[in-house]
Write an enzyme that holds these catalytic residues in place. Structure first.
Site, PDB file in Angstrom:
ATOM      1  CD  GLU A  50      -2.694   1.223   2.566  1.00 38.42           C
ATOM      2  OE1 GLU A  50      -3.774   1.811   2.507  1.00 38.42           O
ATOM      3  OE2 GLU A  50      -2.289   0.635   3.598  1.00 38.42           O
ATOM      4  CE  LYS A 119      -7.555   1.565   3.260  1.00 31.20           C
ATOM      5  NZ  LYS A 119      -6.338   2.130   3.871  1.00 31.20           N
ATOM      6  CB  CYS A 160      -4.779  -1.277   4.276  1.00 29.54           C
ATOM      7  SG  CYS A 160      -3.956  -1.143   5.890  1.00 29.54           S
TER       8      CYS A 160
END
Length: 284
Positions: A50, A119, A160
């Site tokens: 990331e 995301k 994440c």
């Protein structure tokens, strides 16, 4: 099973744990070199961390943000093509029509953009006395599921914090994914507590391989990443794991083993669809 079928049921995955600096050009150059190294070791799918081209932090996102296509994704495209790999390009801060996103671009072995995952779940947490972080101060959330096909298997992508949401992994498994990849940068509070636990949970829940790619740990950074990039098998075992330094870790993904696990414990067939279900509200 024939020897050929056995060979086709395995492929090598590489996870790059990159030391990210404030110099974007250095990050891109280092990533390119490590992708090449991974390919030379037989990797067919390579995963970057990331925020691999920029320090992680709400103050950095606007400064390092790019359009896609742009400088960083051009390097990724070229790297995927020169190494002949499927490249899960970690994530970069993306600017689009005045909004910023935390975005993972995936490229095929021909250098083409396969998909773009923004995301979905923004990292807004507050653990008193330990860490407060609010991605939503600068970022907007994505609103689509991200699955891509390879000759080896179907792959689902999260970034994440997305790993904490079991429903996303379930939907990916439902779509036929056998490998889930999560570029991520857990910190020194959540990392030791939940990083491995979540990966093993998602793997066991869905009988899939799970791979995570973290930046290497830099104690001098404003946000200190936990590191420990990993690959977990469908039985919930950690089969590859980095320490805290820059490195590349490898795992041989065995789809026959995955099929065996699913046959031995047939949770998919035993689900009580008459009592509960997880479904996507929208596709995209």
């Amino acid at each position: 099973m024939s020897a050929l079928a056995k060979a086709m049921s395995k492929f090598r995955l590489a996870v790059v744990q990159l030391h990210v600096t404030k110099v974007k050009a250095d990050n891109l150059s280092k990533a390119r070199g490590l992708i090449k190294e991974a390919a030379s070791q037989g990797a067919k799918v390579v995963v970057l961390p990331e925020c691999f081209n920029s320090p992680y932090g709400t103050g950095f996102f606007p400064e390092y943000a790019e359009k896609i296509p742009g400088e960083s994704t051009q390097v990724l495209s070229e790297a995927a093509k020169e190494s002949g790999v499927y490249l899960v390009g970690g994530s970069i801060p993306e600017e689009d029509e005045g909004k910023l996103y935390n975005t993972c671009a995936v490229f095929g072995p021909d250098g083409s953009l396969v998909l773009k995952h923004r995301k979905i779940h923004l990292f807004d947490i507050d653990v008193p006395g330990k860490i407060r972080f609010q991605e939503s101060e600068t970022l907007s959330p994505g609103s689509g599921l991200s699955v891509f096909d390879t000759p080896y298997c179907k792959v689902g992508v999260g970034i994440c914090y997305d790993i904490r949401f079991a429903e996303l992994a379930q939907l990916y498994a439902k779509k036929g994914c056998q490998l889930l990849v999560y570029p991520g940068a857990f910190n020194m509070t959540t990392g030791p507590a939940h990083w491995e636990l979540l990966q093993r949970g998602r793997a066991v829940d869905n009988q899939v391989y799970v791979a995570t790619a973290s930046p290497a740990r830099d104690e001098t950074a404003s946000y200190v990443a936990w590191g420990h990039s990993s690959v977990v098998n469908p039985w919930g075992e950690v089969i590859s794991k980095a320490g805290t330094d820059e490195t590349v870790v490898y795992a041989d993904i065995d789809l026959q083993y995955l099929a065996d696990v699913r046959q031995q414990i047939p949770i998919t067939a035993q689900r009580r669809g008459d009592l509960y279900s997880v479904s996507a509200a929208q596709e995209g």
